[in-house]
Design a protein around this motif. Structure first.
Motif, PDB file in Angstrom:
ATOM      1  N   ASN A  22      -0.187  12.745  -7.171  1.00  0.00           N
ATOM      2  CA  ASN A  22       0.623  11.560  -6.864  1.00  0.00           C
ATOM      3  C   ASN A  22      -0.218  10.292  -6.769  1.00  0.00           C
ATOM      4  O   ASN A  22       0.257   9.268  -6.284  1.00  0.00           O
ATOM      5  N   GLY A  23      -1.473  10.368  -7.216  1.00  0.00           N
ATOM      6  CA  GLY A  23      -2.328   9.192  -7.254  1.00  0.00           C
ATOM      7  C   GLY A  23      -3.150   8.963  -6.006  1.00  0.00           C
ATOM      8  O   GLY A  23      -3.972   8.038  -5.966  1.00  0.00           O
ATOM      9  N   GLU A  24      -2.975   9.774  -4.965  1.00  0.00           N
ATOM     10  CA  GLU A  24      -3.738   9.596  -3.736  1.00  0.00           C
ATOM     11  C   GLU A  24      -5.148  10.167  -3.898  1.00  0.00           C
ATOM     12  O   GLU A  24      -5.363  11.142  -4.623  1.00  0.00           O
ATOM     13  N   SER A  47      -4.671   5.340  -2.257  1.00  0.00           N
ATOM     14  CA  SER A  47      -4.301   5.833  -3.581  1.00  0.00           C
ATOM     15  C   SER A  47      -4.826   4.872  -4.639  1.00  0.00           C
ATOM     16  O   SER A  47      -5.265   3.754  -4.331  1.00  0.00           O
ATOM     17  N   ASN A  49      -3.167   3.207  -6.434  1.00  0.00           N
ATOM     18  CA  ASN A  49      -2.262   2.054  -6.505  1.00  0.00           C
ATOM     19  C   ASN A  49      -2.486   1.037  -5.396  1.00  0.00           C
ATOM     20  O   ASN A  49      -2.060  -0.116  -5.526  1.00  0.00           O
ATOM     21  N   ASN A  50      -3.139   1.439  -4.278  1.00  0.00           N
ATOM     22  CA  ASN A  50      -3.336   0.481  -3.190  1.00  0.00           C
ATOM     23  C   ASN A  50      -4.787   0.287  -2.806  1.00  0.00           C
ATOM     24  O   ASN A  50      -5.101  -0.410  -1.837  1.00  0.00           O
ATOM     25  N   LYS A 169       3.167  12.237   2.601  1.00  0.00           N
ATOM     26  CA  LYS A 169       4.393  11.604   2.128  1.00  0.00           C
ATOM     27  C   LYS A 169       5.465  12.663   1.915  1.00  0.00           C
ATOM     28  O   LYS A 169       5.158  13.813   1.581  1.00  0.00           O
ATOM     29  N   TYR A 171       8.761  13.672  -0.276  1.00  0.00           N
ATOM     30  CA  TYR A 171       9.533  13.428  -1.495  1.00  0.00           C
ATOM     31  C   TYR A 171      10.797  14.285  -1.449  1.00  0.00           C
ATOM     32  O   TYR A 171      10.872  15.279  -0.735  1.00  0.00           O
ATOM     33  N   SER A 184      10.720   9.669  -7.007  1.00  0.00           N
ATOM     34  CA  SER A 184       9.579   8.759  -6.961  1.00  0.00           C
ATOM     35  C   SER A 184       8.888   8.712  -8.314  1.00  0.00           C
ATOM     36  O   SER A 184       8.943   9.676  -9.088  1.00  0.00           O
ATOM     37  N   ASP A 186       5.636   8.169  -8.219  1.00  0.00           N
ATOM     38  CA  ASP A 186       4.236   8.402  -7.836  1.00  0.00           C
ATOM     39  C   ASP A 186       3.529   9.364  -8.775  1.00  0.00           C
ATOM     40  O   ASP A 186       2.328   9.211  -9.032  1.00  0.00           O
ATOM     41  N   TRP A 189       1.531   7.928 -11.805  1.00  0.00           N
ATOM     42  CA  TRP A 189       0.587   6.874 -11.427  1.00  0.00           C
ATOM     43  C   TRP A 189      -0.347   6.475 -12.564  1.00  0.00           C
ATOM     44  O   TRP A 189      -0.791   5.328 -12.671  1.00  0.00           O
TER      45      TRP A 189
END
Length: 437
Positions: A22-24, A47, A49-50, A169, A171, A184, A186, A189
């Motif tokens: 999920n990109g983490e 992740s 993304n952040n 998280k 889902y 999601s 995610d 990603w």
């Protein structure tokens, strides 16, 4: 560095990062206990993304891990490797030490465990391009395989099925237009520009990639990354490592693999013939064996494989049949002795749940197997297999988790009902144990 330090050090906290489905970010795939090596700052899980990869590599948990190792102490986060070593198994930590060693670790690590990421660029990266998969293995789940969505939804017996992803998280799986989906993006990603911008800067330094899934061999982004590495001239210095179910290996992948320094494929084979189809549906053994034949007899000596079996309550005895099959195949590009991973979780599927009488029966069966190896292939080979497989039986005998047997019975029956299968057809001895509960 003292000898005591060397007994706890692992290069991974210094030269590695993992990006989950999920990109983490995660420290290492061996962090299977809470908090799972997940990197978190200010109550936010980091992740792609952040956060940046450099920021993740100096987050609090990974700094703490480095400091603990440098003190010669065992961090609880890494107890899987340490416990494997304690029962004679070859751990991922051992493997990484054999490749990267510990040179400069003390010199370039600050007292708080932080490092200069310019002096310590990522050399080894674990990338999991989402959860797109073509199989739904019995001890897997929807976070690792999109093909699990429907079965998981039915197991939950509700309008929505919630998934807790490593505690970070929640889902939901929903049924829309007769299709099962997750709520999601995610797990896609890797489509974002942010990933490609970061990975482009690291390409000159990374010398080892680990791909698993989902299933990497059916993910187009995986092919795109390989092609970038090739086109920019780095492939000749790069090692690729895979965990693949080997059910769909396109010819173009072999063409790309030829460009790399070395390619090692851990073939996730947990059974042969009908057992393979039961544990890893909807695989078909005839297709799978054909793909293994192609790999095992391929003409490129830099492309090699190994049978990587997950040893569980279902196949702890069948593993010996896998070994005999592999010896008979005598592949030139697949090692004659399978490697294995002893399943730790879900706990009801671990070999530690078996009753003591069954464990003693299994010990006797392994003893008969060793004698067979000795008679058929000679005493030195018998000794090798005794040493290699002792980790399985040592782990099995190390703990009594038979209290989980009722959970195994309930889950197995429910999943068999959903999939239209029957444990008694594949593992009759285990079925008889569960029938007595």
């Amino acid at each position: 560095m003292t000898n005591e330090n060397k007994s706890t050090i692992c290069p991974i906290p210094w030269n590695h990062i993992a990006i989950q489905q999920n990109g983490e970010f995660r420290i290492c795939c061996q962090n299977i206990y809470s908090p799972f090596g997940k990197l978190k700052e200010n109550e936010v899980f980091l992740s792609i993304n952040n956060s940046t990869i450099d920021e993740a590599r100096n987050s609090n948990l990974i700094k703490e891990l480095r400091s603990t190792m440098l003190k010669g102490e065992r961090h609880d986060l890494c107890r899987l490797c340490y416990s494997e070593e304690d029962v004679g198994l070859h751990s991922k930590r051992n493997h990484m030490l054999s490749i990267y060693g510990t040179e400069n670790i003390n010199e370039y690590t600050d007292s708080d465990g932080s490092i200069d990421t310019n002096k310590w660029p990522v050399r080894y990266i674990d990338i999991r391009f989402g959860n797109l998969c073509n199989l739904k293995c019995r001890y897997c789940g929807p976070t690792d395989s999109s093909l699990w969505y429907e079965d998981y939804y039915k197991l939950q017996k509700s309008e929505t099925a919630k998934i807790s992803y490593y505690g970070s998280k929640i889902y939901e799986i929903k049924k829309e237009n007769n299709k099962y989906i997750v709520d999601s993006l995610d797990f896609e990603w890797y489509e974002a520009d942010n990933f490609w911008q970061q990975i482009d800067k690291l390409l000159p330094y990374i010398d080892r990639y680990y791909f698993t899934g989902g299933e990497p061999t059916i993910n187009k982004t995986h092919f795109e990354l390989l092609q970038q590495i090739i086109d920019k001239g780095y492939a000749k210095n790069v090692v690729l490592e895979y965990n693949s179910n080997m059910f769909a290996i396109p010819d173009k992948l072999y063409d790309q693999w030829k460009e790399f320094k070395e390619v090692g494929i851990g073939c996730s084979i947990d059974g042969i013939n009908d057992m393979s189809n039961y544990l890893r549906p909807p695989s078909k053994w005839d297709v799978l064996e054909k793909n293994l034949d192609i790999l095992g007899n391929n003409p490129t000596n830099t492309i090699r494989g190994s049978i990587a079996t997950t040893v569980s309550v279902f196949n702890v005895l069948h593993f010996l049949d896998i070994t005999k099959w592999l010896l008979q195949k005598n592949y030139k590009r697949i090692r004659r002795a399978p490697s294995y991973h002893v399943l730790e979780g879900p706990k009801p599927m671990s070999i530690q749940v078996l009753p003591i009488a069954t464990k003693e029966f299994i010990l006797a069966e392994y003893e008969e197997f060793y004698k067979y190896i000795g008679i058929t292939y000679g005493a030195p080979m018998e000794a090798d297999y005794r040493k290699m497989y002792s980790g399985i039986t040592n782990y099995m005998m190390a703990k009594d988790n038979s209290s989980f047997l009722p959970d195994l019975k309930i889950h197995t029956q429910r999943l068999d009902d959903i999939r239209g299968d029957d444990l008694s057809l594949h593992v009759p001895w285990l079925s008889k144990i569960l029938e007595t509960l």
